[in-house]
Design an enzyme around this catalytic site. Structure first.
Site, PDB file in Angstrom:
ATOM      1  CB  ILE A  23      -0.889  -0.262   1.257  1.00  0.00           C
ATOM      2  CG1 ILE A  23      -1.560  -0.557   1.429  1.00  0.00           C
ATOM      3  CG2 ILE A  23      -1.647   0.889   1.395  1.00  0.00           C
ATOM      4  CD1 ILE A  23      -3.102  -1.316   1.950  1.00  0.00           C
ATOM      5  CG  ASN A  96       1.298   2.877   4.470  1.00  0.00           C
ATOM      6  OD1 ASN A  96       0.114   2.004   4.495  1.00  0.00           O
ATOM      7  ND2 ASN A  96       2.337   1.669   4.385  1.00  0.00           N
ATOM      8  CB  SER A 148      -7.145  -2.035   9.748  1.00  0.00           C
ATOM      9  OG  SER A 148      -7.944  -2.184   8.629  1.00  0.00           O
ATOM     10  CE1 TYR A 163      -3.341  -4.761  10.551  1.00  0.00           C
ATOM     11  CE2 TYR A 163      -5.658  -4.870  10.618  1.00  0.00           C
ATOM     12  CZ  TYR A 163      -4.345  -4.218  10.456  1.00  0.00           C
ATOM     13  OH  TYR A 163      -4.490  -3.828   9.057  1.00  0.00           O
ATOM     14  CE  LYS A 167      -3.452  -1.448  10.939  1.00  0.00           C
ATOM     15  NZ  LYS A 167      -1.796  -0.413  10.600  1.00  0.00           N
ATOM     16  CB  THR A 198      -0.407  -5.955  -0.335  1.00  0.00           C
ATOM     17  OG1 THR A 198      -0.636  -7.037   0.164  1.00  0.00           O
ATOM     18  CG2 THR A 198      -0.838  -4.960  -0.680  1.00  0.00           C
TER      19      THR A 198
END
Length: 258
Positions: A23, A96, A148, A163, A167, A198
């Site tokens: 990204i 990022n 996210s 995670y 976020k 990705t």
């Protein structure tokens, strides 16, 4: 000047953390194509240099590589100084860099938890503050953070509590800084991507078995492409988004709508 011309970033300077691939590479490419000079900030210097050379040749803009561990305050502050010196200023940034560790909560070690939180949330805090201090002292700027869709939902079937928590923290940090700096010329926004195809994701032995299930769950029946995040980042980096701050932009193909 028409709206399309106003959306260009000619003369602007910025950086992207985690910019060597995925990204980050895609948004850095879009920034350079829109006319900005860009620093590719990454822990992997060799890959960052490769990306910088590729983008410089492709766009004709000044693109540099800066090796940085975004969890180190000293390295982050040094990175800002390098970007300003080499590019001639700092008008926008895309913070990022991030990681994900999939582990059941009861099996996740504190070291795993801390690693995710340290990179995804502490690293964003450090880069936000370092960039923000410069911008506050030099007439303003735009900060873009990568959150996210996992800040809005709990992903299944993979367990990733650290995670998700990190976020969600990024979004609240974004809103908090936006309020603090709203009258001082510094805008802070975040993007919340859904599942994005990705190169790393599509080639991960851990994730490949999950992709078919994700696609079956997705309203559009597919993962997003990195370039589908780029236009919103160009908008946020530029002057046409001058009344946009404290917002989180969910780009997930309607995944979080149900």
């Amino acid at each position: 000047m028409g709206i399309i011309e106003q959306m260009r970033l000619d003369g602007k300077k910025g950086y992207v953390t985690g910019g060597a691939r995925g990204i980050g590479k895609c948004t850095a490419t879009a920034f350079a194509e829109a006319g900005a000079d860009v620093a590719i900030v990454d822990l992997d210097l060799k890959e960052a240099q490769k990306t910088a050379a590729e983008l410089s040749e492709k766009t004709g803009k000044k693109v540099i590589a800066v090796q940085t561990d975004c969890t180190s305050q000293e390295q982050v502050e040094s990175m800002i100084q390098t970007v300003v010196k080499e590019l001639g200023g700092l008008d926008f940034c895309h913070n990022n860099a991030g990681i994900c560790i999939n582990a059941p909560a009861e099996e996740m070690t504190y070291e795993q938890w801390y690693k995710v939180i340290n990179i995804n949330l502490n690293g964003v805090f450090l880069t936000d503050i370092a960039a923000g201090k410069y911008m506050l002292e030099h007439g303003g700027g735009s900060i873009i953070n990568t959150a996210s869709m996992s800040a809005h939902i709990v992903n299944v079937p993979q367990p990733q509590c650290a995670y998700n928590a990190s976020k969600a923290g990024v979004i609240q940090l974004t809103k908090s800084l936006a309020i603090e700096w709203a009258k001082r010329g510094v805008r802070v926004n975040s993007i919340s991507p859904g599942y994005i195809g990705t190169e790393l994701t599509l080639n991960s032995p851990t994730l490949i078995p999950l992709i078919e299930q994700w696609n079956q769950m997705a309203p559009m029946g597919r993962m997003g492409r990195p370039e589908e995040l780029a236009s919103i980042c160009v908008y946020l980096a530029g002057d046409t988004s001058s009344f946009t701050t404290g917002s989180d932009f969910v780009i997930d193909g309607a995944f979080t709508c149900f």
